[in-house]
Scaffold this motif. Structure first.
Motif, PDB file in Angstrom:
ATOM      1  N   ARG A 133     -44.453 -41.198  14.214  1.00 44.56           N
ATOM      2  CA  ARG A 133     -45.250 -41.260  12.992  1.00 44.56           C
ATOM      3  C   ARG A 133     -44.528 -40.564  11.838  1.00 44.56           C
TER       4      ARG A 133
ATOM      5  N   HIS B 284     -41.657 -42.814  10.513  1.00 46.00           N
ATOM      6  CA  HIS B 284     -42.174 -43.915   9.689  1.00 46.00           C
ATOM      7  C   HIS B 284     -42.645 -43.404   8.331  1.00 46.00           C
ATOM      8  N   ALA B 285     -43.265 -42.220   8.318  1.00 46.71           N
ATOM      9  CA  ALA B 285     -43.726 -41.651   7.050  1.00 46.71           C
ATOM     10  C   ALA B 285     -42.545 -41.302   6.145  1.00 46.71           C
TER      11      ALA B 285
ATOM     12  N   ALA C  17     -39.532 -42.587   6.237  1.00 46.64           N
ATOM     13  CA  ALA C  17     -38.877 -43.823   5.801  1.00 46.64           C
ATOM     14  C   ALA C  17     -39.648 -44.495   4.675  1.00 46.64           C
ATOM     15  N   ALA C  18     -40.953 -44.233   4.595  1.00 43.13           N
ATOM     16  CA  ALA C  18     -41.784 -44.800   3.527  1.00 43.13           C
ATOM     17  C   ALA C  18     -41.764 -43.935   2.266  1.00 43.13           C
ATOM     18  N   GLY C  19     -41.005 -42.858   2.301  1.00 43.62           N
ATOM     19  CA  GLY C  19     -40.864 -42.028   1.114  1.00 43.62           C
ATOM     20  C   GLY C  19     -41.793 -40.845   1.038  1.00 43.62           C
ATOM     21  N   GLU C  20     -42.548 -40.584   2.100  1.00 44.16           N
ATOM     22  CA  GLU C  20     -43.436 -39.425   2.083  1.00 44.16           C
ATOM     23  C   GLU C  20     -42.616 -38.142   2.213  1.00 44.16           C
TER      24      GLU C  20
ATOM     25  N   ALA D 295     -35.741 -45.006  14.052  1.00 40.98           N
ATOM     26  CA  ALA D 295     -35.697 -45.877  12.876  1.00 40.98           C
ATOM     27  C   ALA D 295     -34.946 -47.169  13.174  1.00 40.98           C
TER      28      ALA D 295
ATOM     29  N   LEU E  57     -36.078 -49.832  10.661  1.00 43.42           N
ATOM     30  CA  LEU E  57     -36.051 -49.035   9.439  1.00 43.42           C
ATOM     31  C   LEU E  57     -34.624 -48.609   9.145  1.00 43.42           C
TER      32      LEU E  57
ATOM     33  N   SER F 146     -31.899 -43.522   5.532  1.00 43.63           N
ATOM     34  CA  SER F 146     -32.850 -43.148   4.484  1.00 43.63           C
ATOM     35  C   SER F 146     -33.625 -41.887   4.818  1.00 43.63           C
TER      36      SER F 146
END
Length: 258
Positions: free
Chosen positions: A153, A156-157, A159-162, A214, A219, A223
């Motif tokens: 989790r 994924h967070a 990689a989403a820019g969080e 990733a 992903l 990043s």
């Protein structure tokens, strides 16, 4: 054989329930599970009542709450006290150790440096005092298949820019959730006593693990932000336990990279 599994709503507990070939009674605290019984491990009387009602032949105690001492330290003691005479496997952690230059084997003495590690170490001590025949199964970062583990989790967070970062100084021996669940069930049915180490054979830092996840999940591994963090090398040497198991604990490069 009737097996009671605590923490059945979690990733590991749920996988134990899925793999078990015997009759299983899952328990949960907050999130209900099919066929489950609600049980708050912090409540000794409730734990005692449930175990008396279920009358299991074996218990796998996978429930914990990382931020709560009572759940993580006192809950296992409540389980052990109520389960006297019942085969018990308690899931502990590599962070009962603070970090060193060499891997920790089953004979190493706990030396925690975090509240969570201290809570698990206290639980280990209580269980040994109550039931020396119980299995204390130390493991490491647990990784699943579908992004449900805490590490997945986080990846994924990020990689989403969080906000956040992966620590390059934290070295662990990740384990696949199915391998771990299978090993716990095997330990429950076997005659091993005392401490067992059930982690993967590959040591990686958090960034390396994040990049493997990733890549598996499509992903961009480059990043992911990272930072050194405080150095903590808590590699578990699981070779002695592995020789006693049929279940093969795969390395992270195999189960994520293959």
């Amino acid at each position: 054989m009737r097996v009671l599994v605590t923490g059945a709503a979690g990733l590991l507990g749920g996988e134990v329930v899925r793999l078990a070939e015997h009759e299983v009674v899952p328990t949960y605290h907050r999130q209900a599970v099919p066929g489950g019984i609600r049980m708050d491990v912090r409540d000794h009387d409730q734990v005692d009542s449930v175990i008396r009602k279920v009358r299991p032949d074996g218990i796998i105690h996978a429930a914990f709450l990382q931020s709560d001492w009572t759940t993580t330290a006192e809950g296992p003691a409540n389980i052990a006290l109520a389960a006297r005479g019942i085969r018990l496997v308690f899931v502990s952690t590599d962070v009962v150790f603070g970090g060193g230059d060499e891997p920790y084997d089953e004979d190493a003495s706990p030396c925690p440096v975090t509240p969570y590690g201290a809570a698990k170490a206290a639980a280990e001590t209580a269980i040994r005092a109550v039931d020396p025949s119980a299995v204390i199964a130390r493991t490491s970062l647990v990784v699943g298949y579908d992004g449900t583990s805490a590490t997945e989790r986080l990846v994924h967070a990020l990689a989403a820019g969080e906000p956040g970062a992966l620590y390059t100084g934290n070295i662990r021996c990740p384990v696949n959730v199915t391998d771990l669940a299978s090993a716990l069930l095997e330990l429950l049915a076997g005659d091993i006593r005392g401490t067992a180490h059930v982690a993967g054979p590959d040591a990686v830092n958090r960034l390396e693990l994040g990049r493997l996840i990733a890549t598996r999940d499509g992903l961009d591994p480059q990043s992911l932000p990272f930072t050194p963090g405080l150095p903590s090398d808590v590699r578990l040497d699981s070779s002695r336990t592995q020789k006693q198991l049929r279940t093969r604990l795969r390395g992270v490069h195999e189960f994520l990279g293959g």
